[in-house]
Design a protein around this motif. Structure first.
Motif, PDB file in Angstrom:
ATOM      1  N   MET A 113      66.521  47.169 -21.417  1.00  0.00           N
ATOM      2  CA  MET A 113      65.352  47.479 -22.247  1.00  0.00           C
ATOM      3  C   MET A 113      65.354  46.613 -23.501  1.00  0.00           C
ATOM      4  SD  MET A 113      64.228  51.094 -24.017  1.00  0.00           S
ATOM      5  CE  MET A 113      63.981  51.857 -22.410  1.00  0.00           C
ATOM      6  N   THR A 114      64.206  46.038 -23.812  1.00  0.00           N
ATOM      7  CA  THR A 114      64.134  45.201 -25.002  1.00  0.00           C
ATOM      8  C   THR A 114      64.102  46.062 -26.266  1.00  0.00           C
ATOM      9  OG1 THR A 114      61.720  45.107 -25.014  1.00  0.00           O
ATOM     10  CG2 THR A 114      62.884  43.410 -23.762  1.00  0.00           C
ATOM     11  N   GLN A 115      64.515  45.435 -27.361  1.00  0.00           N
ATOM     12  CA  GLN A 115      64.567  46.132 -28.643  1.00  0.00           C
ATOM     13  C   GLN A 115      63.464  45.638 -29.582  1.00  0.00           C
ATOM     14  OE1 GLN A 115      68.703  46.620 -30.136  1.00  0.00           O
ATOM     15  NE2 GLN A 115      69.319  45.701 -28.193  1.00  0.00           N
ATOM     16  N   GLY A 116      62.397  45.143 -28.994  1.00  0.00           N
ATOM     17  CA  GLY A 116      61.265  44.730 -29.801  1.00  0.00           C
ATOM     18  C   GLY A 116      60.615  43.474 -29.271  1.00  0.00           C
ATOM     19  N   ALA A 138      61.863  31.097 -38.493  1.00  0.00           N
ATOM     20  CA  ALA A 138      61.985  31.646 -37.147  1.00  0.00           C
ATOM     21  C   ALA A 138      63.314  31.260 -36.512  1.00  0.00           C
ATOM     22  CB  ALA A 138      60.819  31.180 -36.285  1.00  0.00           C
ATOM     23  N   ILE A 139      63.789  30.057 -36.777  1.00  0.00           N
ATOM     24  CA  ILE A 139      65.078  29.617 -36.231  1.00  0.00           C
ATOM     25  C   ILE A 139      66.181  30.549 -36.695  1.00  0.00           C
ATOM     26  CG2 ILE A 139      66.839  27.805 -36.291  1.00  0.00           C
ATOM     27  CD1 ILE A 139      64.543  25.755 -36.456  1.00  0.00           C
ATOM     28  N   ARG A 140      66.199  30.862 -38.005  1.00  0.00           N
ATOM     29  CA  ARG A 140      67.307  31.694 -38.472  1.00  0.00           C
ATOM     30  C   ARG A 140      67.212  33.122 -37.946  1.00  0.00           C
ATOM     31  NH1 ARG A 140      66.638  31.701 -45.059  1.00  0.00           N
ATOM     32  NH2 ARG A 140      65.012  33.271 -45.315  1.00  0.00           N
ATOM     33  N   ALA A 141      65.987  33.606 -37.742  1.00  0.00           N
ATOM     34  CA  ALA A 141      65.853  34.925 -37.124  1.00  0.00           C
ATOM     35  C   ALA A 141      66.393  34.910 -35.699  1.00  0.00           C
ATOM     36  CB  ALA A 141      64.391  35.357 -37.140  1.00  0.00           C
ATOM     37  N   ARG A 142      66.081  33.856 -34.948  1.00  0.00           N
ATOM     38  CA  ARG A 142      66.560  33.768 -33.562  1.00  0.00           C
ATOM     39  C   ARG A 142      68.081  33.622 -33.518  1.00  0.00           C
ATOM     40  NH1 ARG A 142      62.277  29.975 -33.186  1.00  0.00           N
ATOM     41  NH2 ARG A 142      63.717  28.291 -32.650  1.00  0.00           N
ATOM     42  N   LEU A 143      68.663  32.934 -34.491  1.00  0.00           N
ATOM     43  CA  LEU A 143      70.120  32.823 -34.539  1.00  0.00           C
ATOM     44  C   LEU A 143      70.762  34.205 -34.654  1.00  0.00           C
ATOM     45  CD1 LEU A 143      70.501  29.742 -36.919  1.00  0.00           C
ATOM     46  CD2 LEU A 143      71.351  29.855 -34.562  1.00  0.00           C
ATOM     47  N   ALA A 144      70.219  35.045 -35.517  1.00  0.00           N
ATOM     48  CA  ALA A 144      70.773  36.386 -35.683  1.00  0.00           C
ATOM     49  C   ALA A 144      70.540  37.245 -34.443  1.00  0.00           C
ATOM     50  CB  ALA A 144      70.171  37.048 -36.914  1.00  0.00           C
ATOM     51  N   LEU A 145      69.376  37.119 -33.841  1.00  0.00           N
ATOM     52  CA  LEU A 145      69.108  37.855 -32.607  1.00  0.00           C
ATOM     53  C   LEU A 145      70.079  37.447 -31.506  1.00  0.00           C
ATOM     54  CD1 LEU A 145      65.233  37.638 -32.718  1.00  0.00           C
ATOM     55  CD2 LEU A 145      66.500  39.779 -32.591  1.00  0.00           C
ATOM     56  N   THR A 157      70.690  41.028 -29.492  1.00  0.00           N
ATOM     57  CA  THR A 157      69.545  41.921 -29.585  1.00  0.00           C
ATOM     58  C   THR A 157      68.454  41.395 -28.667  1.00  0.00           C
ATOM     59  OG1 THR A 157      70.091  42.431 -31.891  1.00  0.00           O
ATOM     60  CG2 THR A 157      67.867  42.970 -31.146  1.00  0.00           C
ATOM     61  N   LEU A 158      68.232  42.077 -27.570  1.00  0.00           N
ATOM     62  CA  LEU A 158      67.282  41.600 -26.567  1.00  0.00           C
ATOM     63  C   LEU A 158      65.850  41.904 -26.995  1.00  0.00           C
ATOM     64  CD1 LEU A 158      67.115  40.284 -23.724  1.00  0.00           C
ATOM     65  CD2 LEU A 158      66.969  42.614 -22.801  1.00  0.00           C
ATOM     66  N   VAL A 159      65.036  40.864 -27.060  1.00  0.00           N
ATOM     67  CA  VAL A 159      63.628  41.034 -27.430  1.00  0.00           C
ATOM     68  C   VAL A 159      62.758  40.277 -26.444  1.00  0.00           C
ATOM     69  CG1 VAL A 159      64.113  41.298 -29.904  1.00  0.00           C
ATOM     70  CG2 VAL A 159      63.653  39.000 -28.969  1.00  0.00           C
ATOM     71  N   GLU A 160      61.482  40.597 -26.483  1.00  0.00           N
ATOM     72  CA  GLU A 160      60.495  39.765 -25.804  1.00  0.00           C
ATOM     73  C   GLU A 160      60.099  38.680 -26.795  1.00  0.00           C
ATOM     74  OE1 GLU A 160      55.895  39.733 -24.225  1.00  0.00           O
ATOM     75  OE2 GLU A 160      56.940  41.665 -24.291  1.00  0.00           O
ATOM     76  N   ASP A 182      58.789  41.601 -41.030  1.00  0.00           N
ATOM     77  CA  ASP A 182      58.147  40.288 -40.995  1.00  0.00           C
ATOM     78  C   ASP A 182      58.657  39.319 -42.054  1.00  0.00           C
ATOM     79  OD1 ASP A 182      56.959  41.360 -43.234  1.00  0.00           O
ATOM     80  OD2 ASP A 182      54.909  41.312 -42.459  1.00  0.00           O
ATOM     81  N   GLN A 183      59.865  39.573 -42.545  1.00  0.00           N
ATOM     82  CA  GLN A 183      60.563  38.594 -43.377  1.00  0.00           C
ATOM     83  C   GLN A 183      61.832  38.183 -42.638  1.00  0.00           C
ATOM     84  OE1 GLN A 183      59.334  37.236 -46.171  1.00  0.00           O
ATOM     85  NE2 GLN A 183      57.504  38.522 -45.956  1.00  0.00           N
ATOM     86  N   SER A 184      62.054  36.888 -42.504  1.00  0.00           N
ATOM     87  CA  SER A 184      63.139  36.406 -41.644  1.00  0.00           C
ATOM     88  C   SER A 184      64.504  36.932 -42.070  1.00  0.00           C
ATOM     89  CB  SER A 184      63.145  34.880 -41.609  1.00  0.00           C
ATOM     90  OG  SER A 184      63.343  34.338 -42.912  1.00  0.00           O
ATOM     91  N   ILE A 185      64.784  36.951 -43.369  1.00  0.00           N
ATOM     92  CA  ILE A 185      66.106  37.401 -43.805  1.00  0.00           C
ATOM     93  C   ILE A 185      66.273  38.894 -43.532  1.00  0.00           C
ATOM     94  CG2 ILE A 185      65.499  37.904 -46.211  1.00  0.00           C
ATOM     95  CD1 ILE A 185      68.674  36.093 -44.972  1.00  0.00           C
ATOM     96  N   ASP A 186      65.163  39.652 -43.605  1.00  0.00           N
ATOM     97  CA  ASP A 186      65.229  41.079 -43.278  1.00  0.00           C
ATOM     98  C   ASP A 186      65.473  41.282 -41.790  1.00  0.00           C
ATOM     99  OD1 ASP A 186      64.747  41.680 -45.943  1.00  0.00           O
ATOM    100  OD2 ASP A 186      62.580  41.911 -45.650  1.00  0.00           O
ATOM    101  N   ILE A 187      64.870  40.428 -40.959  1.00  0.00           N
ATOM    102  CA  ILE A 187      65.132  40.504 -39.523  1.00  0.00           C
ATOM    103  C   ILE A 187      66.606  40.254 -39.254  1.00  0.00           C
ATOM    104  CG2 ILE A 187      64.700  39.383 -37.288  1.00  0.00           C
ATOM    105  CD1 ILE A 187      61.831  38.819 -38.260  1.00  0.00           C
ATOM    106  N   MET A 188      67.163  39.234 -39.897  1.00  0.00           N
ATOM    107  CA  MET A 188      68.575  38.922 -39.690  1.00  0.00           C
ATOM    108  C   MET A 188      69.462  40.105 -40.039  1.00  0.00           C
ATOM    109  SD  MET A 188      68.814  35.017 -41.188  1.00  0.00           S
ATOM    110  CE  MET A 188      70.379  34.606 -40.396  1.00  0.00           C
ATOM    111  N   ARG A 189      69.238  40.661 -41.211  1.00  0.00           N
ATOM    112  CA  ARG A 189      70.097  41.773 -41.659  1.00  0.00           C
ATOM    113  C   ARG A 189      69.871  43.024 -40.820  1.00  0.00           C
ATOM    114  NH1 ARG A 189      68.889  39.734 -47.625  1.00  0.00           N
ATOM    115  NH2 ARG A 189      70.750  38.440 -47.965  1.00  0.00           N
ATOM    116  N   HIS A 190      68.644  43.226 -40.372  1.00  0.00           N
ATOM    117  CA  HIS A 190      68.346  44.403 -39.553  1.00  0.00           C
ATOM    118  C   HIS A 190      69.108  44.359 -38.231  1.00  0.00           C
ATOM    119  CE1 HIS A 190      66.052  47.593 -37.584  1.00  0.00           C
ATOM    120  NE2 HIS A 190      65.918  46.771 -36.558  1.00  0.00           N
ATOM    121  N   VAL A 191      69.005  43.234 -37.520  1.00  0.00           N
ATOM    122  CA  VAL A 191      69.648  43.187 -36.197  1.00  0.00           C
ATOM    123  C   VAL A 191      71.166  43.135 -36.314  1.00  0.00           C
ATOM    124  CG1 VAL A 191      67.602  42.187 -35.117  1.00  0.00           C
ATOM    125  CG2 VAL A 191      69.412  40.657 -35.948  1.00  0.00           C
TER     126      VAL A 191
END
Length: 210
Positions: free
Chosen positions: A1-4, A15-22, A27-30, A64-73
């Motif tokens: 199951m995806t997580q978002g 976007a690159i840094r968000a994908r690095l953290a994912l 963290t599986l996403v679509e 919708d802020q890249s650094i927040d995405i990184m810290r969240h995942v």
């Protein structure tokens, strides 16, 4: 199951840094690749600011802020201890003064700027990074972590504006760090090329199964 669902654009440094953290957090996403000249209505409905990355969580919350995405995942799963290498002050320097000068160096016509003046101003930040990398292997200390991932895409972008000039700079530690980071399997994983998303396309899951 995806997580978002992650709305992304391959070359965007945020976007690159968000994908690095994912990828590192598994963290599986679509993954929905966005064509910036034709942004999907679904993305704009989730985040009217209209810039990537945008992470829509299964419960409908939007990050919708890249650094927040990184810290969240990474708060959910941090197998390599990336959060131990989180330096908010250095990241703020990157996202603030350095990004300001980078934009006016790279996009001189858009900003009607003195590109060489902004290039010179940006060197202060590069010298700061060089000093840190002379003392420690990575920007976050002894392990490659969140700070490295957050800053890497912007140094990559800066270097690519005029690679020949960048290669002349006396920044051996920074250049070694940049080269090693970009040659990593992790970086190759997040730079996969995708066709722009549309509702009729099959879902693309990220990170890919290994």
């Amino acid at each position: 199951m995806t997580q978002g669902i992650l709305y992304s654009f391959r070359r965007c440094p945020y976007a690159i840094r968000a994908r690095l953290a994912l990828a590192v957090s598994r963290t599986l996403v679509e993954l929905r690749e966005v064509k910036l000249s034709a942004k999907p209505e679904a993305m704009l409905a989730a985040s009217p600011k209209g810039t990537v990355p945008v992470l829509v969580l299964p419960d409908g919350r939007v990050v919708d802020q890249s650094i927040d995405i990184m810290r969240h995942v990474l708060a959910g799963n941090d197998p390599d201890g990336w959060l131990r290498g989180d330096d908010p002050e250095l990241i703020a320097m990157n996202d603030g003064p350095f990004k300001y000068d980078l934009d006016r160096y790279k996009y001189r016509e858009r900003y009607v700027s003195d590109a060489l003046s902004h290039r010179s101003a940006a060197l202060a930040f590069l010298n700061e990074l060089e000093g840190r990398l002379m003392r420690h292997p990575y920007l976050g200390g002894d392990i490659w972590g969140l700070t490295d991932a957050a800053i890497l895409p912007f140094i990559r972008q800066f270097a690519a504006v005029d690679q020949n000039w960048f290669d002349t700079l006396p920044l051996p530690a920074l250049k070694a760090w940049l080269g090693k980071s970009m040659a990593s399997k992790l970086f190759a994983t997040v730079m996969v090329r995708l066709a722009p998303w549309s509702p009729d396309r099959a879902a693309v899951h990220f990170p890919p199964a290994t």
